[in-house]
Design a protein around this motif. Structure first.
Motif, PDB file in Angstrom:
ATOM      1  N   THR A  46      -0.584 -22.231   1.754  1.00 14.14           N
ATOM      2  CA  THR A  46      -0.400 -20.791   1.904  1.00 14.14           C
ATOM      3  C   THR A  46      -1.674 -20.171   2.454  1.00 14.14           C
ATOM      4  N   GLY A  47      -1.556 -18.912   2.866  1.00 14.41           N
ATOM      5  CA  GLY A  47      -2.695 -18.171   3.384  1.00 14.41           C
ATOM      6  C   GLY A  47      -2.360 -16.694   3.465  1.00 14.41           C
ATOM      7  N   GLU A  48      -3.299 -15.914   3.995  1.00 12.86           N
ATOM      8  CA  GLU A  48      -3.123 -14.467   4.075  1.00 12.86           C
ATOM      9  C   GLU A  48      -3.833 -13.951   5.322  1.00 12.86           C
ATOM     10  N   ILE A  49      -3.143 -13.082   6.076  1.00  8.89           N
ATOM     11  CA  ILE A  49      -3.692 -12.481   7.286  1.00  8.89           C
ATOM     12  C   ILE A  49      -4.151 -11.067   6.958  1.00  8.89           C
ATOM     13  N   HIS A  50      -5.407 -10.761   7.274  1.00 10.79           N
ATOM     14  CA  HIS A  50      -5.978  -9.439   7.041  1.00 10.79           C
ATOM     15  C   HIS A  50      -6.280  -8.789   8.388  1.00 10.79           C
ATOM     16  N   THR A  51      -5.816  -7.573   8.573  1.00  8.37           N
ATOM     17  CA  THR A  51      -6.097  -6.779   9.767  1.00  8.37           C
ATOM     18  C   THR A  51      -6.771  -5.486   9.340  1.00  8.37           C
ATOM     19  N   LEU A  52      -7.974  -5.253   9.863  1.00 11.22           N
ATOM     20  CA  LEU A  52      -8.754  -4.067   9.509  1.00 11.22           C
ATOM     21  C   LEU A  52      -8.809  -3.137  10.711  1.00 11.22           C
ATOM     22  N   MET A  53      -8.451  -1.871  10.517  1.00 10.46           N
ATOM     23  CA  MET A  53      -8.483  -0.853  11.563  1.00 10.46           C
ATOM     24  C   MET A  53      -9.439   0.254  11.133  1.00 10.46           C
ATOM     25  N   TYR A  54     -10.452   0.526  11.965  1.00 17.05           N
ATOM     26  CA  TYR A  54     -11.506   1.483  11.642  1.00 17.05           C
ATOM     27  C   TYR A  54     -11.285   2.777  12.419  1.00 17.05           C
ATOM     28  N   ASN A  55     -11.258   3.897  11.684  1.00 20.58           N
ATOM     29  CA  ASN A  55     -11.242   5.227  12.282  1.00 20.58           C
ATOM     30  C   ASN A  55     -12.595   5.867  11.989  1.00 20.58           C
ATOM     31  N   ASN A  56     -13.452   5.948  13.026  1.00 20.12           N
ATOM     32  CA  ASN A  56     -14.806   6.472  12.855  1.00 20.12           C
ATOM     33  C   ASN A  56     -14.912   7.962  13.154  1.00 20.12           C
ATOM     34  N   HIS A  57     -13.801   8.626  13.386  1.00 29.72           N
ATOM     35  CA  HIS A  57     -13.870  10.069  13.615  1.00 29.72           C
ATOM     36  C   HIS A  57     -14.197  10.782  12.304  1.00 29.72           C
ATOM     37  N   PRO A  58     -15.127  11.727  12.326  1.00 32.32           N
ATOM     38  CA  PRO A  58     -15.569  12.323  11.054  1.00 32.32           C
ATOM     39  C   PRO A  58     -14.521  13.198  10.368  1.00 32.32           C
ATOM     40  N   PHE A  59     -13.626  13.834  11.124  1.00 31.69           N
ATOM     41  CA  PHE A  59     -12.703  14.767  10.464  1.00 31.69           C
ATOM     42  C   PHE A  59     -11.296  14.747  11.049  1.00 31.69           C
ATOM     43  N   ARG A  60     -10.973  13.874  11.977  1.00 32.94           N
ATOM     44  CA  ARG A  60      -9.644  13.836  12.576  1.00 32.94           C
ATOM     45  C   ARG A  60      -8.943  12.537  12.210  1.00 32.94           C
ATOM     46  N   SER A  61      -7.690  12.663  11.824  1.00 32.43           N
ATOM     47  CA  SER A  61      -6.840  11.496  11.612  1.00 32.43           C
ATOM     48  C   SER A  61      -5.856  11.388  12.769  1.00 32.43           C
ATOM     49  N   HIS A  66     -12.597   8.769   9.117  1.00 33.82           N
ATOM     50  CA  HIS A  66     -13.733   8.013   8.583  1.00 33.82           C
ATOM     51  C   HIS A  66     -13.267   7.056   7.490  1.00 33.82           C
ATOM     52  N   SER A  67     -12.386   6.149   7.877  1.00 36.21           N
ATOM     53  CA  SER A  67     -11.778   5.252   6.894  1.00 36.21           C
ATOM     54  C   SER A  67     -11.546   3.889   7.520  1.00 36.21           C
ATOM     55  N   VAL A  68     -11.239   2.945   6.622  1.00 34.35           N
ATOM     56  CA  VAL A  68     -10.860   1.587   7.019  1.00 34.35           C
ATOM     57  C   VAL A  68      -9.488   1.309   6.437  1.00 34.35           C
ATOM     58  N   THR A  69      -8.530   1.021   7.275  1.00 33.17           N
ATOM     59  CA  THR A  69      -7.164   0.726   6.848  1.00 33.17           C
ATOM     60  C   THR A  69      -6.943  -0.779   6.964  1.00 33.17           C
ATOM     61  N   GLU A  70      -6.504  -1.380   5.867  1.00 36.11           N
ATOM     62  CA  GLU A  70      -6.321  -2.827   5.804  1.00 36.11           C
ATOM     63  C   GLU A  70      -4.847  -3.159   5.668  1.00 36.11           C
ATOM     64  N   VAL A  71      -4.382  -4.064   6.514  1.00 39.06           N
ATOM     65  CA  VAL A  71      -3.002  -4.551   6.495  1.00 39.06           C
ATOM     66  C   VAL A  71      -3.057  -6.029   6.151  1.00 39.06           C
ATOM     67  N   THR A  72      -2.385  -6.418   5.076  1.00 42.39           N
ATOM     68  CA  THR A  72      -2.379  -7.814   4.635  1.00 42.39           C
ATOM     69  C   THR A  72      -0.951  -8.293   4.495  1.00 42.39           C
ATOM     70  N   VAL A  73      -0.746  -9.567   4.773  1.00 40.83           N
ATOM     71  CA  VAL A  73       0.554 -10.212   4.594  1.00 40.83           C
ATOM     72  C   VAL A  73       0.301 -11.691   4.360  1.00 40.83           C
ATOM     73  N   GLN A  74       1.044 -12.265   3.424  1.00 42.21           N
ATOM     74  CA  GLN A  74       0.902 -13.670   3.089  1.00 42.21           C
ATOM     75  C   GLN A  74       1.855 -14.515   3.919  1.00 42.21           C
ATOM     76  N   PHE A  75       1.496 -15.785   4.080  1.00 38.22           N
ATOM     77  CA  PHE A  75       2.323 -16.696   4.869  1.00 38.22           C
ATOM     78  C   PHE A  75       2.245 -18.090   4.272  1.00 38.22           C
ATOM     79  N   GLU A  76       3.171 -18.921   4.682  1.00 41.88           N
ATOM     80  CA  GLU A  76       3.220 -20.326   4.282  1.00 41.88           C
ATOM     81  C   GLU A  76       3.220 -21.186   5.539  1.00 41.88           C
ATOM     82  N   ARG A  77       2.427 -22.231   5.518  1.00 45.63           N
ATOM     83  CA  ARG A  77       2.321 -23.122   6.662  1.00 45.63           C
ATOM     84  C   ARG A  77       3.481 -24.112   6.672  1.00 45.63           C
ATOM     85  N   ALA A  78       4.072 -24.286   7.845  1.00 44.63           N
ATOM     86  CA  ALA A  78       5.178 -25.229   7.985  1.00 44.63           C
ATOM     87  C   ALA A  78       4.643 -26.592   8.395  1.00 44.63           C
ATOM     88  N   LEU A  79       5.436 -27.618   8.127  1.00 43.19           N
ATOM     89  CA  LEU A  79       5.084 -28.986   8.510  1.00 43.19           C
ATOM     90  C   LEU A  79       5.826 -29.318   9.803  1.00 43.19           C
TER      91      LEU A  79
END
Length: 639
Positions: free
Chosen positions: A427-442, A499-512
């Motif tokens: 098994t494993g897990e994929i992490h994706t990090l998205m950075y918004n460096n704007h001080p006051f805008r989303s 000014h945030s970091v958004t993290e997206v994670t999902v687990q997976f299983e390796r096939a043979l």
């Protein structure tokens, strides 16, 4: 009798000569009548007629075979008393640009832009048989496969956003291809497969490995960048080959698509041994329909060839912190492409208003401002179409000499990262990090993930968090994979807080995998393509919404519909995942052991069955042989 035969032959000869003379006279009279009639209809001198015919022969090879109305022929017919002076009406245009941006790390970012615009329309089904500036190989591909838009890129290396900023045209590592087909295509998958094979031959790449296992059909991403009557995503296909290696055999056919090739203009700088000795190299081809004017009453076909390269200061082996065209490309410029209507070099001097950081030589009085990536930038311009640019030495070698590397680089408002977590080969897990460096805008971002089928995602483990809290996506599209048929497709619309970091994670299983499905180097790992993030990022200055307005090529690729934001596409790193790999040395060991046992056992049995045994007396000693010789001489029997 003989005299009678000679007189008869002479009479036949006279009749034949007379008939030939009458026929020649009739032909001359007919030609004189035709010339007289043409002179009555269009009275011109013989010299003017000869000039007209010669000029018509000169330009007839540059006319496009298109249907012309009868009224147009009537208007083009010369009136009596006028002189016919044909003027060529070219319907294509070619421009070339080179943008050089000094980076804060001391590196140099160079971006080539070659743009060919052709006033033709392949969607009507009209056959075009003449090509002037537009490459015929691509024109035939667009016409045969009913392609509306085509975007292909080959990239070696990864763009370091935090060190270099945002590129003018992003691209993921490896090969990327996405195509919009016309709505007249009935079997999109079959056309897509045939198109990839043809493009593989044109660009000498491994695009023939694109099949259903690495092709997806996005539902919201990769909107058309040109004129689009509809956005039916059934006619869209997207695929990547993250393991594709870019080398000289891919650059050579890319340069041959240019009108001047690599013989003149900016293309003479494209020397393979210099381009591939760099930290980052990317070449791309983009084909799309664009408007000719702001009202968009008529359309044109745009071909844009781009090449981006980053030269590293440390790997270049230079002792001094200075750059020039000769040091980067081992060549200088002597002329512009004769077929180009515009040929310019832009040097970004926004952060160097008083030449505090670097010195530019030779100096140029031409300055230009353009809005690029939401910021207003200032450029020094070298116009290669002006002879004064090359000076008295007839050569241009732009030199950048650094004075100070101190300076603050603006952090990009949006960038992303991705990595694989976990241990073991199950098994494993994929992490994706998205950075918004704007001080006051989303702002919202659209995330696209294409994961191979041998990584079986557990969608119920999908989590999106921002600042330690759950961030529920407003739109999710997920298409599960099918083993050995199609990959996973995950698309999400996520709002990034300021000014945030958004993290997206999902687990997976390796096939043979089956033992025949492993690569020749299975222990190296298997590549997973980059994630794609599309966003409308807030702009600090007003953006230009009129794409037909005259502006540099590097600033008007992505269409902009709002003045307050601009479009940005970001790619993450590709992933390298290890799968459960059998010990491929075991078959070799088994073969060796079996062959050894068979050789020993069969050899021993064969010797026992085929060898004949005989009793051999031992050889007598030297003394005994001497005694026998003496006894033989005496006539006594031997011992």
């Amino acid at each position: 009798m003989a005299a009678h035969r000679c007189s008869r032959c002479s009479w036949l000869l006279l009749v034949f000569i007379f008939s030939f003379y009458v026929f020649a006279k009739s032909e001359e009279a007919a030609q004189a009548n035709d010339q007289h009639a043409s002179v009555v209809d269009n009275p011109q001198t013989d010299a003017e007629t000869g000039k007209q015919s010669s000029e018509e022969r000169l330009w007839e090879g540059t006319q496009v075979n298109e249907a012309v109305p009868i009224d147009a022929h009537k208007q083009d017919f010369p009136v009596p008393g006028s002189v016919l002076t044909p003027t060529p009406q070219f319907k294509d245009d070619f421009k070339e640009e080179l943008v050089i941006r000094p980076l804060q790390s001391g590196d140099i970012y160079a971006s080539f832009q070659f743009r060919t615009v052709w006033e033709t329309d392949f969607t009507t089904g009209s056959k075009v048989s003449h090509y002037r500036l537009f490459p015929k190989s691509l024109g035939q591909v667009i016409s045969k496969f009913s392609v509306r838009e085509l975007h292909i890129s080959f990239t070696q290396g990864y763009w370091r956003t935090m060190q270099w900023g945002q590129p003018y045209l992003p691209s993921p590592p490896g090969a990327e291809l996405w195509v919009w087909f016309q709505d007249t295509v009935t079997d999109v998958d079959a056309t897509w497969k045939e198109l990839t094979n043809v493009l593989s031959g044109i660009f000498c790449a491994s695009l023939n490995f694109i099949d259903s296992t690495n092709t997806v059909q996005p539902s919201a991403s990769f909107k058309p960048l040109g004129i689009a009557n509809g956005t039916d995503h059934r006619f869209l296909r997207y695929a990547t080959l993250p393991r594709e290696i870019v080398c000289t055999e891919n650059l050579t056919p890319w340069k041959k698509l240019l009108p001047c090739g690599s013989k003149a203009g900016l293309a003479v700088l494209l020397k393979s041994e210099k381009l591939f000795h760099s930290s980052f190299h990317s070449q791309a081809v983009h084909i799309r329909p664009v408007c000719q004017d702001w009202q968009c009453k008529s359309t044109s076909l745009e071909l844009r060839q781009t090449l981006n390269v980053v030269f590293d200061l440390h790997t270049s082996g230079q002792g001094k912190q200075e750059w020039s065209l000769f040091k980067m490309f081992s060549r200088t410029l002597t002329e512009a492409c004769p077929l180009a209507s515009s040929s310019k070099i832009y040097i970004d001097v926004t952060d160097n208003p008083q030449e505090e950081q670097f010195e530019l030589s030779p100096a140029t009085p031409l300055l230009s401002q353009a809005v690029v990536l939401g910021d207003r930038r200032t450029f020094s311009v070298y116009d290669l179409t002006q002879q004064v640019t090359f000076g008295t030495v007839r050569s241009l070698n732009v030199l950048i000499r650094w004075k100070s590397t101190q300076g603050d680089m603006l952090r990009p408002l949006l960038h992303a990262e991705r990595y694989v977590a976990g241990y073991g080969l199950q098994t494993g897990e994929i992490h994706t990090l998205m950075y918004n460096n704007h001080p006051f805008r989303s702002f919202p971002v659209l995330l696209l993930d294409s994961v191979p089928w041998y990584l079986r995602l557990y969608v119920h483990t999908l989590t999106v968090t921002s600042k330690g809290k759950d961030n529920k996506p407003s739109y999710i599209h997920y298409q599960p994979s099918k083993d050995r048929i199609r990959p996973h497709l995950l698309e999400m619309l996520v709002q990034l807080p300021p000014h945030s970091v958004t993290e997206v994670t999902v687990q997976f299983e390796r096939a043979l995998l089956k033992w025949t499905e492993y690569t020749p180097d299975p222990n190296h790992g298997f590549y997973v393509g980059s994630s794609v993030i599309n966003a409308l990022v807030p702009s600090t200055v007003a953006m230009h919404t009129n794409i037909t307005q005259e502006q540099p090529l590097f600033s008007n690729f992505f269409p902009c519909k709002e003045e307050s934001s601009y479009f940005m596409r970001v790619y993450t790193e590709p992933l390298l995942v290890n799968l459960p790999t059998p010990d491929f040395s075991m078959p070799y060991n088994v073969i060796c052991l079996t062959c050894t046992v068979v050789a020993v056992g069969y050899g021993s049995l064969y010797n026992l069955l085929t060898r004949s045994f005989q009793i051999e007396e031992p050889n007598p000693g030297l003394a005994k042989r001497i005694a026998n010789i003496i006894r033989k001489m005496r006539g006594v029997p031997p011992l």
